[in-house]
Design a protein around this motif. Structure first.
Motif, short mmCIF file in Angstrom:
data_model
loop_
_atom_site.label_atom_id
_atom_site.label_comp_id
_atom_site.label_asym_id
_atom_site.label_seq_id
_atom_site.Cartn_x
_atom_site.Cartn_y
_atom_site.Cartn_z
N LEU A 78 -32.01 44.22 27.42
CA LEU A 78 -31.92 45.31 26.44
C LEU A 78 -33.31 45.68 25.95
CD1 LEU A 78 -30.07 47.01 24.44
CD2 LEU A 78 -30.43 45.12 22.83
N SER A 79 -33.56 46.99 25.88
CA SER A 79 -34.82 47.50 25.32
C SER A 79 -34.49 48.45 24.18
CB SER A 79 -35.63 48.23 26.39
OG SER A 79 -35.97 47.37 27.46
N VAL A 80 -35.23 48.32 23.08
CA VAL A 80 -35.00 49.15 21.90
C VAL A 80 -36.25 50.01 21.67
CG1 VAL A 80 -34.44 49.16 19.44
CG2 VAL A 80 -33.54 47.34 20.92
N ALA A 81 -36.05 51.32 21.64
CA ALA A 81 -37.19 52.24 21.56
C ALA A 81 -38.05 51.98 20.32
CB ALA A 81 -36.69 53.68 21.55
N ALA A 82 -37.41 51.79 19.16
CA ALA A 82 -38.15 51.61 17.91
C ALA A 82 -38.90 50.28 17.85
CB ALA A 82 -37.21 51.72 16.72
N LEU A 83 -38.53 49.36 18.75
CA LEU A 83 -39.21 48.05 18.80
C LEU A 83 -40.16 48.00 19.99
CD1 LEU A 83 -36.22 45.67 17.92
CD2 LEU A 83 -37.85 46.80 16.38
N ASP A 84 -40.63 49.15 20.44
CA ASP A 84 -41.57 49.24 21.56
C ASP A 84 -41.02 48.59 22.83
OD1 ASP A 84 -43.50 50.54 19.91
OD2 ASP A 84 -44.10 48.58 19.10
N GLY A 85 -39.71 48.73 23.04
CA GLY A 85 -39.09 48.21 24.25
C GLY A 85 -38.64 46.76 24.17
N ARG A 86 -38.88 46.11 23.06
CA ARG A 86 -38.39 44.73 22.92
C ARG A 86 -36.88 44.73 22.67
NH1 ARG A 86 -41.58 42.34 18.08
NH2 ARG A 86 -41.31 44.48 17.35
N PRO A 87 -36.19 43.63 23.01
CA PRO A 87 -36.69 42.38 23.60
C PRO A 87 -37.04 42.48 25.09
CG PRO A 87 -34.33 42.24 23.27
CD PRO A 87 -34.77 43.51 22.62
N GLY A 88 -36.53 43.47 25.81
CA GLY A 88 -36.95 43.66 27.20
C GLY A 88 -36.74 42.43 28.06
N VAL A 89 -37.80 42.02 28.76
CA VAL A 89 -37.68 40.87 29.67
C VAL A 89 -37.41 39.57 28.91
CG1 VAL A 89 -39.07 41.87 31.51
CG2 VAL A 89 -40.18 40.52 29.73
N TYR A 90 -37.55 39.60 27.60
CA TYR A 90 -37.30 38.40 26.78
C TYR A 90 -35.92 38.44 26.14
CZ TYR A 90 -42.31 38.27 27.50
OH TYR A 90 -43.56 38.28 28.08
N THR A 91 -35.04 39.30 26.67
CA THR A 91 -33.70 39.47 26.10
C THR A 91 -32.98 38.14 25.92
OG1 THR A 91 -33.40 41.75 26.86
CG2 THR A 91 -31.41 40.42 26.62
N ALA A 92 -32.95 37.32 26.96
CA ALA A 92 -32.26 36.03 26.85
C ALA A 92 -33.03 35.06 25.97
CB ALA A 92 -32.06 35.43 28.25
N ASP A 93 -34.36 35.13 25.99
CA ASP A 93 -35.17 34.22 25.18
C ASP A 93 -34.88 34.39 23.69
OD1 ASP A 93 -36.35 33.35 27.50
OD2 ASP A 93 -38.11 34.62 27.30
N TRP A 94 -34.58 35.59 23.26
CA TRP A 94 -34.30 35.83 21.85
C TRP A 94 -33.02 35.12 21.39
CZ3 TRP A 94 -35.80 41.04 19.20
CH2 TRP A 94 -37.16 41.30 19.43
N ALA A 95 -32.18 34.74 22.35
CA ALA A 95 -30.95 34.03 22.02
C ALA A 95 -31.10 32.52 22.07
CB ALA A 95 -29.84 34.46 22.98
N GLU A 96 -32.24 32.03 22.56
CA GLU A 96 -32.45 30.58 22.66
C GLU A 96 -32.69 29.99 21.28
OE1 GLU A 96 -32.03 28.67 25.13
OE2 GLU A 96 -32.00 30.04 26.84
N ARG A 97 -31.95 28.97 20.94
CA ARG A 97 -32.11 28.31 19.65
C ARG A 97 -33.39 27.48 19.64
NH1 ARG A 97 -26.66 26.84 20.76
NH2 ARG A 97 -25.16 28.14 19.65
N GLN A 98 -34.13 27.57 18.56
CA GLN A 98 -35.29 26.70 18.34
C GLN A 98 -34.80 25.34 17.84
OE1 GLN A 98 -38.39 27.87 19.25
NE2 GLN A 98 -37.14 29.59 19.97
N TRP A 99 -35.69 24.40 17.76
CA TRP A 99 -35.29 23.03 17.40
C TRP A 99 -34.60 22.97 16.03
CZ3 TRP A 99 -37.27 20.86 12.97
CH2 TRP A 99 -38.40 21.46 12.42
#
Length: 209
Positions: A78-99
């Motif tokens: 998914l790319s969002v215009a107002a977020l300069d194309g983010r999350p883009g290639v990091y789409t799945a990474d944004w769903a990864e839980r941190q420790w």
């Protein structure tokens, strides 16, 4: 027309049984015998690309070279215009839980919340235009390759709606509709999705229809 596939084995560059099944079903009418990179014991290459095209080619080339067979890989997000194309290639990474965010794994509601939080931080009048991308890369062992790009335009909504999708589907309203991808029946969603667009281009080029 690019170099065409025959009816022999085609490696699907994935270790995900669900993705293999989905892609094999799409290609079933055209003859390829689809097998997964996972079933061949092939390693998963690091996805170090900065674009969907780069990442899909990394996976397809690695599978083709290691297996000696043509290989197909996809990369999407998914790319969002107002977020300069983010999350883009990091789409799945944004769903990864941190420790500090609980058990390891992907939390898509959290990922949708990150996107919404960034948009709200830009103000109530921020445009919500976005698009899903799917890139299919087809590679042969001798290095030849071709790429097919699909896209589905839409707008983001909040809160999430629907239970039939996955990932960011509950907040994505496709162009020309008033329901989210997650509110559409799977058959209807697949007919208008970014993946359907990319596969239609592959089929037209490789199988003439």
């Amino acid at each position: 027309m690019s170099r065409a596939l025959g009816g022999g084995k085609l490696v699907i560059a994935t270790h995900n049984a669900g993705k293999l099944k989905e892609i094999a079903k799409l290609l079933e009418p055209y003859g390829p015998d689809c097998i997964s990179a996972g079933s061949l014991g092939l390693p998963e290459p690091p996805e170090t690309g900065k674009t969907f095209v780069e990442n899909s080619l990394i996976k397809a080339r690695a599978a083709a070279e290691a297996s000696g067979l043509p290989a197909l890989a996809d990369d999407s997000g998914l790319s969002v215009a107002a977020l300069d194309g983010r999350p883009g290639v990091y789409t799945a990474d944004w769903a990864e839980r941190q420790w500090f965010e609980g058990e390891p794994g992907r939390d898509w509601y959290m990922a949708m919340g990150k996107v919404e939080g960034l948009l709200q931080g830009k103000g109530p009048d921020t445009a919500r235009d976005c698009w899903f991308s799917c890139v299919l890369a087809l590679a042969w062992p001798d290095g030849e390759h071709t790429v097919y790009e699909g896209r589905a335009n839409g707008k983001l909504t909040w809160p999430p709606r629907g239970t039939m999708g996955f990932g960011y589907d509950p907040v994505f309203v496709p162009e020309g509709r008033d329901v989210t991808f997650a509110e559409l029946e799977p058959v209807e969603k697949h007919a208008i999705s970014h993946r359907a667009d990319a596969f239609a281009k592959l089929v037209a080029d490789q199988f003439g229809g």
